[in-house]
Design a protein around this motif. Structure first.
Motif, PDB file in Angstrom:
ATOM      1  N   ASP A 168       0.819  -1.236  -0.021  1.00 31.05           N
ATOM      2  CA  ASP A 168      -0.154   0.238  -0.063  1.00 31.05           C
ATOM      3  C   ASP A 168       0.922   1.426   0.109  1.00 31.05           C
ATOM      4  O   ASP A 168       0.536   2.319  -0.341  1.00 31.05           O
ATOM      5  CB  ASP A 168      -1.162   0.104   1.195  1.00 31.05           C
ATOM      6  CG  ASP A 168      -0.209   0.328   2.506  1.00 31.05           C
ATOM      7  OD1 ASP A 168       0.626  -0.362   2.933  1.00 31.05           O
ATOM      8  OD2 ASP A 168      -0.743   1.393   3.313  1.00 31.05           O
ATOM      9  N   CYS A 169       2.168   1.138   0.304  1.00 31.50           N
ATOM     10  CA  CYS A 169       2.835   2.450   0.309  1.00 31.50           C
ATOM     11  C   CYS A 169       3.948   2.428  -0.753  1.00 31.50           C
ATOM     12  O   CYS A 169       4.606   3.250  -0.924  1.00 31.50           O
ATOM     13  CB  CYS A 169       3.684   2.516   1.584  1.00 31.50           C
ATOM     14  SG  CYS A 169       5.093   1.538   2.034  1.00 31.50           S
ATOM     15  N   GLY A 170       3.883   1.369  -1.717  1.00 31.19           N
ATOM     16  CA  GLY A 170       4.325   1.220  -2.961  1.00 31.19           C
ATOM     17  C   GLY A 170       5.662   0.494  -3.076  1.00 31.19           C
ATOM     18  O   GLY A 170       6.567   1.013  -2.495  1.00 31.19           O
ATOM     19  N   GLN A 211       3.930 -10.357  -7.878  1.00 35.42           N
ATOM     20  CA  GLN A 211       3.574  -9.247  -8.782  1.00 35.42           C
ATOM     21  C   GLN A 211       2.256  -8.321  -8.213  1.00 35.42           C
ATOM     22  O   GLN A 211       2.237  -7.230  -8.412  1.00 35.42           O
ATOM     23  CB  GLN A 211       2.963  -9.855 -10.061  1.00 35.42           C
ATOM     24  CG  GLN A 211       2.954  -9.112 -11.203  1.00 35.42           C
ATOM     25  CD  GLN A 211       1.615  -8.550 -11.580  1.00 35.42           C
ATOM     26  OE1 GLN A 211       0.551  -9.298 -10.841  1.00 35.42           O
ATOM     27  NE2 GLN A 211       1.155  -7.680 -12.186  1.00 35.42           N
ATOM     28  N   LYS A 215       3.876  -2.008  -7.351  1.00 36.40           N
ATOM     29  CA  LYS A 215       3.303  -1.014  -8.005  1.00 36.40           C
ATOM     30  C   LYS A 215       3.666  -0.695  -9.653  1.00 36.40           C
ATOM     31  O   LYS A 215       2.891  -0.532 -10.403  1.00 36.40           O
ATOM     32  CB  LYS A 215       3.565   0.272  -7.142  1.00 36.40           C
ATOM     33  CG  LYS A 215       2.670   1.418  -7.688  1.00 36.40           C
ATOM     34  CD  LYS A 215       2.873   2.628  -6.644  1.00 36.40           C
ATOM     35  CE  LYS A 215       2.185   3.858  -7.085  1.00 36.40           C
ATOM     36  NZ  LYS A 215       2.355   4.833  -6.226  1.00 36.40           N
ATOM     37  N   TYR A 216       4.924  -0.804  -9.930  1.00 38.18           N
ATOM     38  CA  TYR A 216       5.560  -0.742 -11.009  1.00 38.18           C
ATOM     39  C   TYR A 216       6.867  -1.079 -11.325  1.00 38.18           C
ATOM     40  O   TYR A 216       7.500  -1.322 -10.455  1.00 38.18           O
ATOM     41  CB  TYR A 216       5.270   0.775 -11.533  1.00 38.18           C
ATOM     42  CG  TYR A 216       6.511   1.644 -10.849  1.00 38.18           C
ATOM     43  CD1 TYR A 216       7.642   1.812 -11.144  1.00 38.18           C
ATOM     44  CD2 TYR A 216       5.777   2.693  -9.906  1.00 38.18           C
ATOM     45  CE1 TYR A 216       8.380   2.667 -10.383  1.00 38.18           C
ATOM     46  CE2 TYR A 216       6.544   3.821  -9.251  1.00 38.18           C
ATOM     47  CZ  TYR A 216       7.925   3.601  -9.561  1.00 38.18           C
ATOM     48  OH  TYR A 216       8.658   4.515  -8.847  1.00 38.18           O
ATOM     49  N   PHE A 217       7.179  -1.471 -12.473  1.00 36.38           N
ATOM     50  CA  PHE A 217       8.386  -1.975 -12.975  1.00 36.38           C
ATOM     51  C   PHE A 217       9.013  -0.894 -13.738  1.00 36.38           C
ATOM     52  O   PHE A 217       8.509  -0.548 -14.687  1.00 36.38           O
ATOM     53  CB  PHE A 217       8.222  -3.238 -13.862  1.00 36.38           C
ATOM     54  CG  PHE A 217       7.635  -4.526 -13.132  1.00 36.38           C
ATOM     55  CD1 PHE A 217       8.737  -5.240 -12.467  1.00 36.38           C
ATOM     56  CD2 PHE A 217       6.309  -4.654 -13.179  1.00 36.38           C
ATOM     57  CE1 PHE A 217       8.333  -6.546 -12.036  1.00 36.38           C
ATOM     58  CE2 PHE A 217       5.780  -5.828 -12.378  1.00 36.38           C
ATOM     59  CZ  PHE A 217       6.894  -6.669 -11.888  1.00 36.38           C
ATOM     60  N   GLU A 230       6.592   8.548  -2.651  1.00 36.50           N
ATOM     61  CA  GLU A 230       5.666   8.092  -3.621  1.00 36.50           C
ATOM     62  C   GLU A 230       5.581   6.531  -3.602  1.00 36.50           C
ATOM     63  O   GLU A 230       4.463   6.042  -3.688  1.00 36.50           O
ATOM     64  CB  GLU A 230       6.100   8.540  -5.045  1.00 36.50           C
ATOM     65  CG  GLU A 230       5.055   8.275  -6.134  1.00 36.50           C
ATOM     66  CD  GLU A 230       3.751   9.180  -5.897  1.00 36.50           C
ATOM     67  OE1 GLU A 230       2.836   8.908  -6.530  1.00 36.50           O
ATOM     68  OE2 GLU A 230       3.874  10.281  -5.337  1.00 36.50           O
ATOM     69  N   LYS A 360       4.891  -9.694 -15.482  1.00 36.20           N
ATOM     70  CA  LYS A 360       4.386  -7.917 -15.332  1.00 36.20           C
ATOM     71  C   LYS A 360       2.979  -7.908 -15.512  1.00 36.20           C
ATOM     72  O   LYS A 360       2.244  -6.933 -15.029  1.00 36.20           O
ATOM     73  CB  LYS A 360       5.120  -7.266 -16.361  1.00 36.20           C
ATOM     74  CG  LYS A 360       6.509  -6.989 -15.695  1.00 36.20           C
ATOM     75  CD  LYS A 360       7.196  -5.634 -16.388  1.00 36.20           C
ATOM     76  CE  LYS A 360       7.161  -5.808 -18.088  1.00 36.20           C
ATOM     77  NZ  LYS A 360       8.028  -4.556 -18.577  1.00 36.20           N
TER      78      LYS A 360
ATOM     79  N   LYS B 161       0.647  10.403  -6.263  1.00 35.80           N
ATOM     80  CA  LYS B 161      -0.038  10.421  -4.948  1.00 35.80           C
ATOM     81  C   LYS B 161       0.211  11.740  -4.173  1.00 35.80           C
ATOM     82  O   LYS B 161      -0.669  12.166  -3.431  1.00 35.80           O
ATOM     83  CB  LYS B 161       0.828   9.333  -4.050  1.00 35.80           C
ATOM     84  CG  LYS B 161      -0.104   8.795  -2.910  1.00 35.80           C
ATOM     85  CD  LYS B 161       0.381   7.265  -2.606  1.00 35.80           C
ATOM     86  CE  LYS B 161       1.453   7.484  -1.711  1.00 35.80           C
ATOM     87  NZ  LYS B 161       1.995   6.017  -1.468  1.00 35.80           N
ATOM     88  N   ASN B 162       1.310  12.244  -4.484  1.00 37.57           N
ATOM     89  CA  ASN B 162       1.758  13.444  -3.830  1.00 37.57           C
ATOM     90  C   ASN B 162       1.566  14.764  -4.856  1.00 37.57           C
ATOM     91  O   ASN B 162       1.953  15.930  -4.611  1.00 37.57           O
ATOM     92  CB  ASN B 162       3.010  13.820  -3.298  1.00 37.57           C
ATOM     93  CG  ASN B 162       3.508  12.641  -2.416  1.00 37.57           C
ATOM     94  OD1 ASN B 162       2.427  12.083  -1.707  1.00 37.57           O
ATOM     95  ND2 ASN B 162       4.661  12.007  -2.356  1.00 37.57           N
ATOM     96  N   GLN B 183      -0.540   5.180 -12.803  1.00 32.36           N
ATOM     97  CA  GLN B 183      -0.172   3.647 -13.040  1.00 32.36           C
ATOM     98  C   GLN B 183      -1.545   2.983 -12.735  1.00 32.36           C
ATOM     99  O   GLN B 183      -1.612   1.764 -12.080  1.00 32.36           O
ATOM    100  CB  GLN B 183       0.811   3.213 -12.023  1.00 32.36           C
ATOM    101  CG  GLN B 183       2.139   3.369 -12.672  1.00 32.36           C
ATOM    102  CD  GLN B 183       3.153   4.350 -11.633  1.00 32.36           C
ATOM    103  OE1 GLN B 183       2.765   4.592 -10.530  1.00 32.36           O
ATOM    104  NE2 GLN B 183       3.939   4.879 -12.428  1.00 32.36           N
ATOM    105  N   SER B 265      -0.193   0.990 -15.882  1.00 23.76           N
ATOM    106  CA  SER B 265       0.456   0.011 -14.716  1.00 23.76           C
ATOM    107  C   SER B 265       1.069  -0.912 -15.584  1.00 23.76           C
ATOM    108  O   SER B 265       0.978  -1.110 -16.923  1.00 23.76           O
ATOM    109  CB  SER B 265      -0.523  -0.356 -13.764  1.00 23.76           C
ATOM    110  OG  SER B 265      -1.434  -1.423 -14.476  1.00 23.76           O
ATOM    111  N   SER B 266       1.942  -1.765 -15.066  1.00 26.20           N
ATOM    112  CA  SER B 266       2.617  -2.712 -15.825  1.00 26.20           C
ATOM    113  C   SER B 266       1.643  -3.819 -16.321  1.00 26.20           C
ATOM    114  O   SER B 266       2.219  -4.536 -17.335  1.00 26.20           O
ATOM    115  CB  SER B 266       3.828  -3.340 -15.108  1.00 26.20           C
ATOM    116  OG  SER B 266       3.296  -3.850 -13.692  1.00 26.20           O
ATOM    117  N   ASP B 267       0.581  -3.867 -15.645  1.00 27.23           N
ATOM    118  CA  ASP B 267      -0.351  -5.048 -16.594  1.00 27.23           C
ATOM    119  C   ASP B 267      -1.175  -4.540 -17.553  1.00 27.23           C
ATOM    120  O   ASP B 267      -1.924  -5.398 -18.024  1.00 27.23           O
ATOM    121  CB  ASP B 267      -1.062  -5.815 -15.524  1.00 27.23           C
ATOM    122  CG  ASP B 267      -1.942  -4.786 -14.274  1.00 27.23           C
ATOM    123  OD1 ASP B 267      -1.824  -3.594 -14.948  1.00 27.23           O
ATOM    124  OD2 ASP B 267      -2.391  -5.310 -13.427  1.00 27.23           O
TER     125      ASP B 267
END
Lengths: 363, 317
Positions: A168-170, A211, A215-217, A230, A360, B161-162, B183, B265-267
């Protein structure tokens, strides 16, 4: 998603290189993003009168694609050793002329030997910096979620229960299949350089299990995201994480960033300065390499980018917080847990990429 | 060649263009005008297309450039080797079909929303006074003065987010936890709709502007209520604009790469992403080229057939 800065770099770079004037001496450098101190470039320009066009990329893949198309126009590039191995086979690099490098003796012989597994006899590349891949984390946000446990294991990223807690915090992961899969294999106790399909399947299953919490790759976005909160955990390069630490500290928002080389061991990688075979200004490139090999220049770069330089003479000139930082210059014990990567065959690369896409996209 | 030379009539002393000379001139002019787009198409579409087609029939190699040559001349024998394996592989692996279908889905939804957003805007612009029209139209075009890439980056600043939106909502007390917008698929749709909105507004505007008021009055006189008038008269008359706008949005959106990569997002699996992976991660230029060729084939051929059918229908009417 490894191209954000590259795109921006390409846009900016094009406008710069268009302005090149024929009579002026020019050097076209293509290096990683956030990978040099600005003073180094301006000092080189002042000392030699050579004007530097400086473009950046953030992935080996992008560099390789440019070089493989031929006539890239670059005089000096900085590939990672395990990528360079195959590029040497394709014949895209000129040999480095050590007679033009009076400072070559400053290099760490042990490290040259390690790199020679990818670049036999160190004919084509001169070590620029080296580093590790590890865990960068926001100390407070992670402690809130996992308690006071030490962040010294890949469990934080590769164990679904723990990854779920920080989701949840990334949680960000490098968009680099070869490296991340090697780390996953190592975590599973398998050979990180394995090209066995069964091993790859196991690594894929492990990555697929975490996975949903990622949050992201991306290979460079996490630097600023870590610094401004972030994201809270990143599987990334040591110097990038430490730059984030530095940015967070100077922003004064109370964000504290840590870097850990997990105890299961991690990747060590080496970036080498190399001259493309079709470089228009190879002499200027040699001059620049020799310039970087000077102890005070190398130390200046290391102090700025938080990556280790392979320059033994530079060690006394390093800032204390860099020299004594185990994230930059790890202890001998930690060094013993590090491993290097070999180049993969094209066939395995295809399997790897396919597995990576499946991971991914979560299918 | 004589016909185009003005020297012959000039030589008579009194300049009187002969009919023949004028016709010649006209033909040359017509040829010139027609040759410009042909040349353009050849230079910037057909030649690159041929190059990509050529690469798609080669095999990968560790070399510069990283694929095999199609022609091979050993002094006496010329060999032509065409490798169709790349195309076969595309049909064997479901990833490509998935990516293609998902791209079409994303593009179709974006196109529809863009149309819904753009239509009232275009209508308003077309109905406003000529002075205001210029201002409004230039407002639509104005964003093009900044780089598209920078505008997408600006959206990242809004959505993160910010970012600006979260900060604003938090400070107003509307939310107490920042929303995750970057994302996500939402951000991808937003990015595509934002970027392609002008391409929808402009063709819609140009058809709506030509709308004959007397037709609307006639519809009213014949008892149409406003909504009916819109559906039965305005929409059918603006159909060419709708089709043109939708194609202008849909076609580039299918192959869109930058927006999903930066905002998604990556998906988010899209064909542009698959192309990138083939090219940069697998370093398989022939396979990447095959994906590009097939994408073009599956995208352009149906659209061309559609256009042809439409053209024939219009001719018949």
């Amino acid at each position: 998603m490894t191209f954000k800065k590259t795109l921006l770099g390409a846009v900016l770079g094009c406008t710069v290189s268009l302005g090149a004037i024929a009579e002026e001496q020019v050097l076209n450098i293509y290096n990683w993003s956030d990978y040099i101190s600005p003073e180094a470039v301006s000092r080189f320009e002042k000392e030699t009168g050579i004007r530097v066009n400086y473009d950046v990329y953030d992935s080996n893949e992008v560099l390789e694609a440019k070089l493989m198309s031929g006539r890239s126009g670059y005089d000096l590039v900085v590939p990672s050793a395990f990528f360079m191995e195959r590029q040497i086979q394709a014949g895209i690099y000129a040999e480095v002329d050590r007679d033009q490098l009076s400072n070559y003796g400053n290099l760490d012989g042990q490290l040259l030997k390690t790199v020679a597994r990818n670049d036999p006899d160190n004919v084509h590349g001169v070590p620029y910096t080296w580093g590790t891949t590890g865990i960068g984390y926001n100390v407070d946000l992670v402690r809130e979620r996992v308690g006071d446990m030490p962040i010294d294991s890949w469990d934080l990223i590769f164990k679904p229960e723990l990854a779920a807690k920080v989701a949840d915090c990334g949680l960000a992961v490098l968009d680099s299949p070869a490296e991340v899969v090697a780390l996953a294999l190592n975590y599973l106790g398998l050979d990180p350089n394995s090209e066995d399909k069964a091993d790859l399947d196991k690594a894929e299953a492990l990555l697929a299990s975490v996975q949903p919490h990622i949050k992201y790759f991306h290979s460079s976005q996490y630097i600023s995201d870590l610094a401004n909160g972030e994201i809270c955990v990143a599987l990334g390069y040591n110097g990038d994480v430490l730059q984030a630490q530095d940015r967070a500290a100077s922003a004064g928002q109370g964000v504290e960033i840590g870097y850990s080389i997990p105890k299961e061991g991690s990747l060590a990688w080496f970036d080498l300065m190399a001259i493309p075979a079709d470089a228009p200004h190879p002499e200027a490139a040699h001059k620049f390499i020799n310039f970087v090999l000077q102890p005070e220049v190398a130390a200046g770069i290391s102090n700025f980018v938080y990556y280790a330089v392979a320059n033994t003479q530079a060690q006394p000139l390093l800032n204390d917080d860099v020299r004594s930082n185990p994230g930059v210059y790890p202890s001998e014990d930690v060094k013993a847990t590090l491993f290097a990567q070999n180049a993969h065959t094209a066939k395995f690369d295809r399997l790897l990429t396919r597995a990576w896409v499946r991971v991914k996209t979560g299918r | 060649m004589n016909t185009i030379s003005p020297s012959a009539p000039l030589a008579t002393g009194r300049w009187r263009p002969s009919l023949q000379w004028l016709q010649g001139r006209l033909q040359v002019g017509r040829g010139l005008v027609a040759s410009v787009p042909t040349l353009w198409l050849g230079l910037f579409f057909l030649i690159p297309f041929a190059v990509v087609l050529k690469i798609s029939l080669a095999e990968t190699a560790i070399a510069v450039p990283p694929y095999s040559a199609l022609f091979d001349w050993d002094g006496a024998v010329a060999n032509l080797s065409l490798n169709l394996g790349n195309y076969r592989f595309l049909f064997e692996d479901s990833l490509y079909l998935d990516a293609y279908l998902n791209s079409i889905k994303v593009a179709a939804i974006s196109t529809l929303i863009t149309l819904i957003v753009a239509y009232p805007m275009a209508f308003m612009i077309a109905r406003s006074s000529p002075g205001r029209r210029v201002v409004l139209l230039s407002l639509v075009i104005l964003p093009f003065w900044t780089s598209f890439l920078l505008r997408v980056y600006a959206w990242m600043g809004f959505l993160k987010k910010n970012g600006i939106i979260n900060d604003l909502l938090l400070s107003l007390g509307i939310i107490d936890q920042p929303l995750t917008m970057l994302q996500t698929d939402f951000a991808v749709y937003l990015g595509i709709i934002y970027t392609y909105l002008p391409f929808m507004i402009l063709p819609l505007y140009s058809t709506l502007e030509k709308l004959d008021d007397s037709l609307l009055e006639a519809a009213e006189d014949l008892g149409c209520r406003p909504l009916q008038r819109f559906w039965l008269v305005i929409v059918p008359l603006s159909l060419p604009g709708i089709v043109a706008g939708c194609l202008l949005v849909f076609i580039p959106a299918v192959g869109e790469f930058v927006i999903p990569a930066l905002l998604g997002s990556s998906d988010t699996l899209m064909i542009g992403r698959v192309l990138w992976d083939e090219f940069f991660l697998n370093r398989d230029w022939p396979m990447a080229s095959a994906v590009a060729i097939l994408m073009l084939f599956f995208l352009v051929v149906p659209i061309m057939l559609l256009r042809n059918a439409q053209g024939r229908k219009e001719e018949a009417a």
